[in-house]
Design an enzyme around this catalytic site. Structure first.
Site, PDB file in Angstrom:
ATOM      1  N   TYR A   5       0.800  -1.236   0.000  1.00  0.00           N
ATOM      2  CA  TYR A   5       0.000   0.000   0.000  1.00  0.00           C
ATOM      3  C   TYR A   5       0.825   1.275   0.000  1.00  0.00           C
ATOM      4  CZ  TYR A   5      -3.713  -3.310   1.102  1.00  0.00           C
ATOM      5  OH  TYR A   5      -4.597  -4.366   1.061  1.00  0.00           O
ATOM      6  N   ASN A  31     -13.034   3.945  -1.388  1.00  0.00           N
ATOM      7  CA  ASN A  31     -12.219   2.740  -1.275  1.00  0.00           C
ATOM      8  C   ASN A  31     -12.836   1.911  -0.161  1.00  0.00           C
ATOM      9  OD1 ASN A  31     -10.406   0.704  -0.896  1.00  0.00           O
ATOM     10  ND2 ASN A  31      -8.582   2.010  -0.835  1.00  0.00           N
ATOM     11  N   ASP A  35     -25.754  -2.450  -1.568  1.00  0.00           N
ATOM     12  CA  ASP A  35     -27.158  -2.029  -1.602  1.00  0.00           C
ATOM     13  C   ASP A  35     -27.291  -0.544  -1.280  1.00  0.00           C
ATOM     14  OD1 ASP A  35     -27.948  -4.580  -2.255  1.00  0.00           O
ATOM     15  OD2 ASP A  35     -28.646  -5.099  -0.245  1.00  0.00           O
ATOM     16  N   HIS A  94     -15.109  -6.914  -0.903  1.00  0.00           N
ATOM     17  CA  HIS A  94     -15.237  -8.324  -1.257  1.00  0.00           C
ATOM     18  C   HIS A  94     -16.304  -9.055  -0.449  1.00  0.00           C
ATOM     19  CE1 HIS A  94     -11.440  -7.079  -2.933  1.00  0.00           C
ATOM     20  NE2 HIS A  94     -10.917  -6.912  -1.730  1.00  0.00           N
ATOM     21  N   ARG A 123      -9.809 -11.601  -3.402  1.00  0.00           N
ATOM     22  CA  ARG A 123      -9.923 -10.163  -3.699  1.00  0.00           C
ATOM     23  C   ARG A 123     -10.379  -9.906  -5.128  1.00  0.00           C
ATOM     24  NH1 ARG A 123      -7.246  -7.786   0.756  1.00  0.00           N
ATOM     25  NH2 ARG A 123      -5.621  -9.151   1.556  1.00  0.00           N
ATOM     26  N   HIS A 146      -8.951   1.532  -5.552  1.00  0.00           N
ATOM     27  CA  HIS A 146      -8.084   0.698  -4.735  1.00  0.00           C
ATOM     28  C   HIS A 146      -6.641   1.099  -4.977  1.00  0.00           C
ATOM     29  CE1 HIS A 146     -11.375  -1.925  -3.651  1.00  0.00           C
ATOM     30  NE2 HIS A 146     -11.735  -1.910  -4.926  1.00  0.00           N
ATOM     31  N   LEU A 147      -5.886   1.126  -3.909  1.00  0.00           N
ATOM     32  CA  LEU A 147      -4.453   1.423  -4.036  1.00  0.00           C
ATOM     33  C   LEU A 147      -3.753   0.321  -4.826  1.00  0.00           C
ATOM     34  CD1 LEU A 147      -4.329   2.372  -0.332  1.00  0.00           C
ATOM     35  CD2 LEU A 147      -3.537   3.955  -2.085  1.00  0.00           C
ATOM     36  N   SER A 148      -4.057  -0.927  -4.469  1.00  0.00           N
ATOM     37  CA  SER A 148      -3.414  -2.076  -5.119  1.00  0.00           C
ATOM     38  C   SER A 148      -4.271  -2.575  -6.279  1.00  0.00           C
ATOM     39  CB  SER A 148      -3.227  -3.202  -4.096  1.00  0.00           C
ATOM     40  OG  SER A 148      -4.489  -3.678  -3.642  1.00  0.00           O
TER      41      SER A 148
HETATM   42  C1  DQA Z   1      -7.723  -2.252  -0.934  1.00  0.00           C
HETATM   43  C2  DQA Z   1      -7.729  -3.695  -1.450  1.00  0.00           C
HETATM   44  C3  DQA Z   1      -8.581  -4.581  -0.547  1.00  0.00           C
HETATM   45  O1  DQA Z   1      -8.548  -5.923  -1.020  1.00  0.00           O
HETATM   46  C4  DQA Z   1      -8.050  -4.556   0.880  1.00  0.00           C
HETATM   47  O2  DQA Z   1      -8.888  -5.319   1.719  1.00  0.00           O
HETATM   48  C5  DQA Z   1      -7.878  -3.180   1.395  1.00  0.00           C
HETATM   49  C6  DQA Z   1      -7.273  -2.177   0.515  1.00  0.00           C
HETATM   50  C7  DQA Z   1      -6.782  -1.353  -1.769  1.00  0.00           C
HETATM   51  O3  DQA Z   1      -6.918  -0.136  -1.665  1.00  0.00           O
HETATM   52  O4  DQA Z   1      -5.912  -1.860  -2.486  1.00  0.00           O
HETATM   53  O5  DQA Z   1      -8.154  -2.885   2.546  1.00  0.00           O
HETATM   54  O6  DQA Z   1      -9.026  -1.728  -1.041  1.00  0.00           O
END
Ligand code: DQA
Length: 163
Positions: free
Chosen positions: A29, A80, A93, A86, A117, A106-108
């Site tokens: 991250y 985010n 909803d 997941h 994921r 998402h950062l990743s």
């Molecule tokens: C995340 C990716 C998710 O799988 C993880 O649970 C996070 C960070 C991301 O920003 O990459 O908490 O949302």
């Protein structure tokens, strides 16, 4: 967009564990903190001529309440959802219920990671998803959301009551 609003107001929601950015799995991250992310978003908001309100919670219900708040007070949501991406039918909803555009970030790149994921319950009710670019995912997502809002309402707009 609606009535006498002048400036788009965007609600930025950070989900669980994102308060630990900088400390949390830096190889995945990065080393920037959540405060750094919010500062970068606020600077971009100024450049784009919009308002942002940034909030983080580790509680699913609180995130849902904030999404509901967007119904009255914001023009769109940048989110985010962290791990709730997941797992949370309820968050999905909530986003579907407010009929306000939401962009997921998402950062990743979750598709390069564990199989659990690879499914996002929330993405299907969002306008789009940006992932894999670290903090830039948020900045690209905000640009995309604002561009989308301007297409919905070519004349400038915003929720005047947002804080
Ligand atoms: C995340 C990716 C998710 O799988 C993880 O649970 C996070 C960070 C991301 O920003 O990459 O908490 O949302």
């Amino acid at each position: 967009m609606s009535d006498q609003r002048e400036i788009p107001h965007v609600l930025v929601l950070h989900g669980p564990n994102l308060n630990l950015l900088g400390l949390r799995e830096p190889a995945v991250y990065g080393t920037q903190t959540l405060a750094d992310v919010d500062t970068a978003l606020e600077a971009l908001a100024e450049e784009l001529g919009i308002e942002v309100a940034c909030r983080q919670s580790n509680q699913e219900g609180e995130l849902i309440d904030w999404v509901h708040e967007a119904l009255e007070r914001f023009d769109g949501v940048l989110m985010n959802p962290g791990g709730y991406t997941h797992t949370s039918v309820a968050l999905r909803d909530a986003i579907a219920s407010i009929a306000k555009p939401c962009v997921e970030v998402h950062l990743s790149n979750v598709h390069k990671r564990e199989a659990f994921r690879h499914t996002s319950l929330t993405a299907g009710v969002c306008v789009g998803v940006v992932m894999g670019f670290g903090v830039d995912s948020y900045l690209l997502g905000l640009r995309a959301l604002v561009s989308h809002l301007h297409k919905l309402a070519p004349v400038a707009s915003g929720a005047s009551t947002a804080t």
